[in-house]
Write a protein that holds these residues in place. Structure first.
Motif, PDB file in Angstrom:
ATOM      1  N   GLY A 179       0.809  -1.214   0.000  1.00  0.00           N
ATOM      2  CA  GLY A 179       0.000   0.000   0.000  1.00  0.00           C
ATOM      3  C   GLY A 179       0.841   1.263   0.000  1.00  0.00           C
ATOM      4  N   LEU A 180       2.009   1.208   0.641  1.00  0.00           N
ATOM      5  CA  LEU A 180       2.887   2.387   0.661  1.00  0.00           C
ATOM      6  C   LEU A 180       3.447   2.658  -0.733  1.00  0.00           C
ATOM      7  CD1 LEU A 180       4.673   1.789   4.067  1.00  0.00           C
ATOM      8  CD2 LEU A 180       3.048   3.608   3.542  1.00  0.00           C
ATOM      9  N   GLU A 181       3.812   1.585  -1.444  1.00  0.00           N
ATOM     10  CA  GLU A 181       4.295   1.734  -2.824  1.00  0.00           C
ATOM     11  C   GLU A 181       3.180   2.277  -3.724  1.00  0.00           C
ATOM     12  OE1 GLU A 181       7.269   1.415  -4.102  1.00  0.00           O
ATOM     13  OE2 GLU A 181       8.307   0.562  -2.368  1.00  0.00           O
ATOM     14  N   THR A 182       1.980   1.737  -3.524  1.00  0.00           N
ATOM     15  CA  THR A 182       0.831   2.204  -4.302  1.00  0.00           C
ATOM     16  C   THR A 182       0.565   3.672  -4.016  1.00  0.00           C
ATOM     17  OG1 THR A 182      -0.147   0.002  -4.310  1.00  0.00           O
ATOM     18  CG2 THR A 182      -1.633   1.852  -4.752  1.00  0.00           C
ATOM     19  N   ALA A 183       0.626   4.043  -2.746  1.00  0.00           N
ATOM     20  CA  ALA A 183       0.389   5.438  -2.363  1.00  0.00           C
ATOM     21  C   ALA A 183       1.465   6.347  -2.932  1.00  0.00           C
ATOM     22  CB  ALA A 183       0.335   5.570  -0.843  1.00  0.00           C
ATOM     23  N   ARG A 184       2.688   5.863  -2.987  1.00  0.00           N
ATOM     24  CA  ARG A 184       3.762   6.693  -3.550  1.00  0.00           C
ATOM     25  C   ARG A 184       3.499   6.940  -5.027  1.00  0.00           C
ATOM     26  NH1 ARG A 184       5.947  10.195  -4.992  1.00  0.00           N
ATOM     27  NH2 ARG A 184       8.148  10.747  -4.971  1.00  0.00           N
ATOM     28  N   ARG A 185       3.062   5.901  -5.728  1.00  0.00           N
ATOM     29  CA  ARG A 185       2.720   6.049  -7.150  1.00  0.00           C
ATOM     30  C   ARG A 185       1.512   6.972  -7.315  1.00  0.00           C
ATOM     31  NH1 ARG A 185       2.210   0.960  -8.349  1.00  0.00           N
ATOM     32  NH2 ARG A 185      -0.057   0.890  -8.458  1.00  0.00           N
ATOM     33  N   THR A 186       0.522   6.824  -6.430  1.00  0.00           N
ATOM     34  CA  THR A 186      -0.670   7.674  -6.470  1.00  0.00           C
ATOM     35  C   THR A 186      -0.295   9.133  -6.206  1.00  0.00           C
ATOM     36  OG1 THR A 186      -2.049   5.838  -5.732  1.00  0.00           O
ATOM     37  CG2 THR A 186      -2.952   8.058  -5.451  1.00  0.00           C
ATOM     38  N   ALA A 187       0.592   9.357  -5.248  1.00  0.00           N
ATOM     39  CA  ALA A 187       1.039  10.720  -4.950  1.00  0.00           C
ATOM     40  C   ALA A 187       1.745  11.322  -6.167  1.00  0.00           C
ATOM     41  CB  ALA A 187       1.962  10.727  -3.734  1.00  0.00           C
ATOM     42  N   ARG A 188       2.548  10.513  -6.846  1.00  0.00           N
ATOM     43  CA  ARG A 188       3.242  10.999  -8.054  1.00  0.00           C
ATOM     44  C   ARG A 188       2.232  11.356  -9.138  1.00  0.00           C
ATOM     45  NH1 ARG A 188       6.573   7.031  -8.577  1.00  0.00           N
ATOM     46  NH2 ARG A 188       8.176   8.029  -7.331  1.00  0.00           N
ATOM     47  N   GLU A 189       1.226  10.495  -9.319  1.00  0.00           N
ATOM     48  CA  GLU A 189       0.192  10.764 -10.327  1.00  0.00           C
ATOM     49  C   GLU A 189      -0.598  12.021  -9.967  1.00  0.00           C
ATOM     50  OE1 GLU A 189      -0.449   6.021 -11.416  1.00  0.00           O
ATOM     51  OE2 GLU A 189      -1.931   7.084 -10.172  1.00  0.00           O
ATOM     52  N   TYR A 190      -0.888  12.184  -8.686  1.00  0.00           N
ATOM     53  CA  TYR A 190      -1.622  13.369  -8.240  1.00  0.00           C
ATOM     54  C   TYR A 190      -0.789  14.632  -8.489  1.00  0.00           C
ATOM     55  CZ  TYR A 190      -4.081  16.676  -5.272  1.00  0.00           C
ATOM     56  OH  TYR A 190      -4.750  17.787  -4.817  1.00  0.00           O
ATOM     57  N   VAL A 191       0.483  14.577  -8.160  1.00  0.00           N
ATOM     58  CA  VAL A 191       1.386  15.718  -8.386  1.00  0.00           C
ATOM     59  C   VAL A 191       1.436  16.039  -9.886  1.00  0.00           C
ATOM     60  CG1 VAL A 191       3.826  16.403  -8.359  1.00  0.00           C
ATOM     61  CG2 VAL A 191       2.770  15.467  -6.297  1.00  0.00           C
ATOM     62  N   ASP A 192       1.569  15.018 -10.710  1.00  0.00           N
ATOM     63  CA  ASP A 192       1.605  15.234 -12.158  1.00  0.00           C
ATOM     64  C   ASP A 192       0.311  15.885 -12.638  1.00  0.00           C
ATOM     65  OD1 ASP A 192       4.133  14.178 -12.383  1.00  0.00           O
ATOM     66  OD2 ASP A 192       3.447  12.207 -13.066  1.00  0.00           O
ATOM     67  N   ALA A 193      -0.813  15.387 -12.153  1.00  0.00           N
ATOM     68  CA  ALA A 193      -2.122  15.917 -12.608  1.00  0.00           C
ATOM     69  C   ALA A 193      -2.383  17.337 -12.127  1.00  0.00           C
ATOM     70  CB  ALA A 193      -3.243  14.995 -12.123  1.00  0.00           C
ATOM     71  N   MET A 194      -1.969  17.638 -10.907  1.00  0.00           N
ATOM     72  CA  MET A 194      -2.296  18.940 -10.306  1.00  0.00           C
ATOM     73  C   MET A 194      -1.219  20.010 -10.559  1.00  0.00           C
ATOM     74  SD  MET A 194      -5.268  18.737  -8.993  1.00  0.00           S
ATOM     75  CE  MET A 194      -5.335  20.195  -7.977  1.00  0.00           C
ATOM     76  N   LEU A 195       0.024  19.608 -10.538  1.00  0.00           N
ATOM     77  CA  LEU A 195       1.100  20.603 -10.524  1.00  0.00           C
ATOM     78  C   LEU A 195       1.821  20.751 -11.851  1.00  0.00           C
ATOM     79  CD1 LEU A 195       2.691  19.860  -7.032  1.00  0.00           C
ATOM     80  CD2 LEU A 195       1.013  21.597  -7.635  1.00  0.00           C
ATOM     81  N   ARG A 196       1.719  19.784 -12.736  1.00  0.00           N
ATOM     82  CA  ARG A 196       2.518  19.861 -13.970  1.00  0.00           C
ATOM     83  C   ARG A 196       1.644  20.049 -15.187  1.00  0.00           C
ATOM     84  NH1 ARG A 196       5.593  15.462 -11.186  1.00  0.00           N
ATOM     85  NH2 ARG A 196       7.369  16.524 -10.285  1.00  0.00           N
TER      86      ARG A 196
END
Length: 196
Positions: A179-196
């Motif tokens: 779940g931590l690995e999944t959350a890290r990937r989810t956080a990266r996807e969220y950052v990409d969607a919101m910030l980039r």
């Protein structure tokens, strides 16, 4: 904002904090005693009580100590690049806990006591506020530099913390280390969607 704790740790304090760290990892919060901490410290319970009157006082100091270590690890990062700093922060919050799953269990046990123990509640709130402050500062820096989209930094920060808190809880309660690995990937996807 400054670090939540103005506390400085003397050499004996550091040794007691390290002993507490080891005892928590081995015994968890529920079975933690001053005797077990003293055993890890290599001295008597009186030596521990010389610095801390109660177990709760010691554990409140331990929460300050953990945050100080976290802050030090972030401040040691040499890059000022907002994208890289955000990646490091998210790694510290989601990848690093995998190194010490027993400590994660003990911290969740302590967190469950926060509604009943004001000193724990205060520390967890301070720690959360400071980590959110660090994330928000990086997001705002990225916006100012034109690296990130102009977004509501507070909303992005709170969303990232929700991902972090949810993943840490799932990792402990459901024994879901993936779940931590999944959350890290989810956080990266969220950052990409919101910030980039």
């Amino acid at each position: 904002m400054t670090a939540p704790s103005d506390r400085t740790f003397s050499e004996p304090d550091e040794a007691i904090m390290e002993a507490t760290y080891r005892a928590l990892r081995e015994h968890g919060y529920a079975d933690l005693t001053i005797q077990r901490i003293a055993d890890e410290y290599g001295k008597s319970t009186a030596a521990v009580h010389y610095y801390y009157d109660t177990k709760d006082e010691l554990l409140a100091a331990f929460l300050d100590y953990l945050l100080e270590r976290f802050v030090d690890s972030i401040q040691d990062v040499e890059t000022t690049d907002p994208e890289e700093r955000l990646e490091v922060l998210l790694d510290e919050l989601l990848i690093k806990p995998q190194e010490n799953p027993d400590l994660s269990v003990a911290l969740l046990e302590m967190r469950s006591q926060a509604p009943y123990k004001e000193t724990f509640s205060e520390r967890f709130k301070q720690n959360d506020e400071y980590i959110r402050y660090m994330l928000k500062a990086v997001v705002n820096h990225g916006i100012d530099e034109g690296v990130f989209n102009d977004v509501d930094a507070d909303h992005v920060t709170r969303s990232l913390m929700t991902i972090v808190d949810g993943a840490r809880t799932r990792a402990v309660v459901l024994d879901d280390s993936d779940g931590l690995e999944t959350a890290r990937r989810t956080a990266r996807e969220y950052v990409d969607a919101m910030l980039r």
